[in-house]
Design an enzyme around this catalytic site. Structure first.
Site, PDB file in Angstrom:
ATOM      1  N   HIS A 104       0.908  -1.101  -0.104  1.00 50.63           N
ATOM      2  CA  HIS A 104       0.204  -0.289   0.005  1.00 50.63           C
ATOM      3  C   HIS A 104       0.815   1.314   0.030  1.00 50.63           C
ATOM      4  CE1 HIS A 104       0.620  -1.239   4.102  1.00 50.63           C
ATOM      5  NE2 HIS A 104       0.753   0.065   4.517  1.00 50.63           N
ATOM      6  N   HIS A 106       0.784   5.334   1.331  1.00 49.78           N
ATOM      7  CA  HIS A 106       0.290   6.012   2.157  1.00 49.78           C
ATOM      8  C   HIS A 106       0.227   7.566   1.412  1.00 49.78           C
ATOM      9  CE1 HIS A 106       0.705   3.893   6.143  1.00 49.78           C
ATOM     10  NE2 HIS A 106       1.845   3.213   5.424  1.00 49.78           N
TER      11      HIS A 106
HETATM   12  P1  DGP Z   1       2.272   0.198   7.399  1.00 49.81           P
HETATM   13  O1  DGP Z   1       2.154  -1.262   6.890  1.00 49.81           O
HETATM   14  O2  DGP Z   1       3.678   0.347   8.212  1.00 49.81           O
HETATM   15  O3  DGP Z   1       2.585   0.924   5.904  1.00 49.81           O
HETATM   16  O4  DGP Z   1       1.267   0.703   8.144  1.00 49.81           O
HETATM   17  C1  DGP Z   1       0.007   0.141   7.887  1.00 49.81           C
HETATM   18  C2  DGP Z   1      -1.050   1.308   8.227  1.00 49.81           C
HETATM   19  O5  DGP Z   1      -2.270   0.729   7.929  1.00 49.81           O
HETATM   20  C3  DGP Z   1      -0.865   2.197   9.508  1.00 49.81           C
HETATM   21  O6  DGP Z   1      -0.625   3.631   9.194  1.00 49.81           O
HETATM   22  C4  DGP Z   1      -2.192   2.104  10.243  1.00 49.81           C
HETATM   23  C5  DGP Z   1      -3.174   1.521   9.357  1.00 49.81           C
HETATM   24  N1  DGP Z   1      -3.929   0.476   9.494  1.00 49.81           N
HETATM   25  C6  DGP Z   1      -3.657  -0.662  10.505  1.00 49.81           C
HETATM   26  N2  DGP Z   1      -4.698  -1.467  10.758  1.00 49.81           N
HETATM   27  C7  DGP Z   1      -5.785  -0.792   9.990  1.00 49.81           C
HETATM   28  C8  DGP Z   1      -7.192  -1.181   9.710  1.00 49.81           C
HETATM   29  O7  DGP Z   1      -7.772  -2.189   9.890  1.00 49.81           O
HETATM   30  N3  DGP Z   1      -8.223  -0.138   8.876  1.00 49.81           N
HETATM   31  C9  DGP Z   1      -7.312   0.876   8.567  1.00 49.81           C
HETATM   32  N4  DGP Z   1      -8.424   1.618   7.715  1.00 49.81           N
HETATM   33  N5  DGP Z   1      -6.002   1.249   8.567  1.00 49.81           N
HETATM   34  C10 DGP Z   1      -5.418   0.549   9.367  1.00 49.81           C
END
Ligand code: DGP
Length: 145
Positions: A104, A106
């Site tokens: 993903h 950001h």
């Molecule tokens: P990263 O894998 O380090 O790029 O970060 C994952 C991101 O996803 C972090 O900013 C928090 C977000 N996140 C974690 N769990 C969920 C979820 O269940 N729903 C959403 N919308 N975001 C989430």
């Protein structure tokens, strides 16, 4: 060592509709929704529908489709949130800062002098996420983004 894609990661569950999200965009290639732990108001995640762990294993054609959608979402986030800039983050593997193992990007709106909140920090209120999503959805609905 190559680590296999885990189909039970939280974003795979969101893609299958098993867990809700505050969605701002979806097409045949990607889904985009609000990060529940936003580093700034209006922080959006953009995911491809292909199953890939990160930048290192995503097929090139899926990556191409993804980055084009990231640009589209970034334009809408900047416009909808009235931001002055955009920061992109994309983390790979735990050592690279990744915590959810479905690739993903950001998309984070930025304003001069406003520092980012911590990565994977505090959960946002659902009402706040919806209010920001409404602004981004409205920008996407306009032709020029
Ligand atoms: P990263 O894998 O380090 O790029 O970060 C994952 C991101 O996803 C972090 O900013 C928090 C977000 N996140 C974690 N769990 C969920 C979820 O269940 N729903 C959403 N919308 N975001 C989430």
């Amino acid at each position: 060592m190559t680590v296999a894609y885990d189909p039970n990661n939280i974003f795979a569950k969101i893609l299958r509709g098993e867990i809700p999200c505050e969605k701002v965009f979806e097409d045949e290639a990607v889904i985009a929704f609000m990060d529940v732990m936003p580093r700034a108001d209006g922080h959006v995640l953009v995911l491809p529908k292909v199953t890939a762990r990160g930048l290192l294993d995503i097929p090139p054609e899926a990556l191409s489709a993804l980055i084009l959608r990231v640009q589209k979402i970034a334009r809408a986030v900047k416009k909808g949130m009235g931001a002055e800039g955009i920061t992109l983050h994309q983390f790979n593997e735990p050592a690279g800062g990744q915590s959810v193992f479905h690739i993903h990007f950001h998309v984070i709106p930025r304003w001069e002098g406003v520092a980012l909140r911590p990565h994977s920090g505090a959960m946002a209120e659902r009402a706040a996420l919806k209010a920001h999503a409404d602004k981004i959805r409205a920008a996407l609905a306009e032709a020029q983004v």
